[in-house]
Design a protein around this motif. Structure first.
Motif, short mmCIF file in Angstrom:
data_model
loop_
_atom_site.label_atom_id
_atom_site.label_comp_id
_atom_site.label_asym_id
_atom_site.label_seq_id
_atom_site.Cartn_x
_atom_site.Cartn_y
_atom_site.Cartn_z
N LYS A 49 0.78 -1.13 0.11
CA LYS A 49 -0.09 -0.23 -0.06
C LYS A 49 0.69 1.18 0.03
N ILE A 52 1.24 4.97 0.52
CA ILE A 52 0.59 6.05 1.31
C ILE A 52 1.46 7.63 0.99
N GLU A 70 -0.28 10.68 2.40
CA GLU A 70 -0.82 11.52 3.51
C GLU A 70 -1.22 10.71 4.68
N GLU A 71 -1.61 11.49 5.73
CA GLU A 71 -1.81 10.93 6.87
C GLU A 71 -3.07 9.83 6.77
N THR A 72 -3.00 8.71 7.32
CA THR A 72 -4.02 7.69 7.11
C THR A 72 -4.32 6.87 8.26
N ASN A 73 -5.69 6.75 8.50
CA ASN A 73 -6.03 6.04 9.55
C ASN A 73 -6.49 4.67 9.09
N LEU A 74 -5.48 3.66 9.13
CA LEU A 74 -5.75 2.09 8.58
C LEU A 74 -6.96 1.59 8.96
N TYR A 129 -10.04 2.46 8.96
CA TYR A 129 -10.95 2.44 7.87
C TYR A 129 -10.85 1.84 6.62
N GLY A 130 -9.74 1.16 6.58
CA GLY A 130 -9.51 0.41 5.36
C GLY A 130 -9.40 -1.05 5.42
N ASN A 164 -5.48 -2.29 7.83
CA ASN A 164 -5.19 -2.31 9.35
C ASN A 164 -4.64 -3.72 9.92
N HIS A 188 -2.16 3.40 12.22
CA HIS A 188 -2.21 4.74 11.63
C HIS A 188 -0.67 5.18 11.17
N TYR A 190 1.24 8.93 9.91
CA TYR A 190 1.31 10.38 9.72
C TYR A 190 2.49 10.86 9.12
#
Length: 332
Positions: A102, A104, A106-110, A112-113, A116, A165, A167
């Motif tokens: 994956k 990435i 930008e900041e990503t809260n995994l 939500y996908g 994780n 997460h 960042y």
């Protein structure tokens, strides 16, 4: 300038030190294991629990921290020197950069996908990243710097399949200076508007006073606006355009708007009307629309780039009076 100011006590109290360069051992500066609050200006800094940039580390972006989690446990400081624009990290769900991946940026809260708690290795292409154990930047964290190729989370810090997460560290605020190129000003349009009309008639054989005052005050307005030449370009910091000695147009972060300045203009009026004459006065406002190119120099982390914009004004401050004198027939 990039610098960090560290304080002995919380709320920026007690002894303090200011650093602009890396400090491998704060004990040699008589300031080891005593920092309780700090301020960062410019690029982020990394604070390590041990000397020589070892041990548990925390990142501090530009801002003020009146109390830190590393209270009385910081032994070395290091300035983040990487270019933090356009960050990119690739996560892999298996060790040795294998399996599903994956990318990435930008900041990503995994949470939500679909990725994780799956990462087992990573490669940092650009920037500096914080990898968190839990969503919303919580739990244990790992700092992954540009060029970092970590092939196996489990063997290094028992973080395998626990990342929720990510960042990217943000660089310090940019400084923006503007240069309005007045020599290249372009007049786009001019028009005249009648804003007042005054008439006086003298049917006598003697000169008459037209008005008790020799002048009249009119209010004028000028609108000022600024726009970037490239519609997709964003200005992330506020700055001022110095238009005149007392006029500054503030371009707010994310809000490039206009302003209006109001002035008062005095127009001289004739004092007398000759015998058997009619005087007509027209007060004319000249409305001028002009545009001027603007050079913006954006400096961040010692690097500068130039962008182009345009200052535009619609001015009605040029107000003048025009007189028409004509004779009138004597009354029989």
């Amino acid at each position: 300038m990039n610098k960090i100011i560290v304080y002995e006590h919380v709320d920026f109290k007690g002894l303090h030190r200011e650093f602009t360069l890396d400090v491998p051992d704060l004990h040699s500066m008589d300031f080891g294991d005593c920092i309780s609050s700090l301020k960062v200006i410019g690029q982020p800094w990394l604070a390590f629990n041990d000397s020589d940039y070892k041990g548990l580390a925390h990142a501090y972006e530009e801002g003020e921290y009146n109390h830190i989690g590393q209270n009385d446990s910081i032994s070395s400081l290091q300035l983040v020197s990487e270019d933090l624009e356009h960050p990119q990290i690739t996560l892999f769900d298996k060790p040795n950069f294998e399996g599903a991946s994956k990318i990435i940026t930008e900041e990503t809260n995994l949470l939500y996908g679909y990725f994780n708690d799956k990462a087992s290795s990573h490669i940092v292409q650009k920037g500096v990243w914080l990898l968190y154990e839990h969503a919303n930047r919580k739990g244990w964290q790992y700092i992954a710097r540009e060029g970092d190729k970590l092939s196996n989370y489990e063997s290094v810090f028992h973080f395998n399949k626990k990342c929720s997460h990510v960042y990217p560290l943000q660089g310090g605020r940019a400084t923006i200076t503007s240069n309005i190129l007045w020599d290249s000003q372009k007049i786009e349009s001019e028009r005249e508007v009648v804003i007042d009309e005054i008439k006086g008639v003298n049917n006598t054989d003697f000169e008459q006073t037209f008005t008790t005052t020799t002048s009249k005050i009119y209010e004028s307005a000028t609108s000022h606006s600024f726009k970037l030449k490239l519609s997709g370009l964003k200005v992330n910091e506020s700055f001022y355009l110095s238009i005149g000695p007392s006029t500054n147009l503030k371009v707010e972060k994310g809000n490039i708007d206009s302003m209006v300045t109001v002035d008062k203009v005095e127009v001289i009026m004739p004092a007398n009307i000759p015998p058997h004459s009619e005087l007509n006065i027209r007060v004319i406002r000249k409305v001028v629309t002009a545009s001027v190119p603007v050079e913006l120099t954006i400096t961040k982390n010692g690097k500068s780039k130039t962008e182009c914009g345009e200052y535009r004004s619609v001015s009605g401050s040029n107000i003048s009076a025009r007189y028409i004198m004509k004779p009138v027939q004597k009354k029989v």
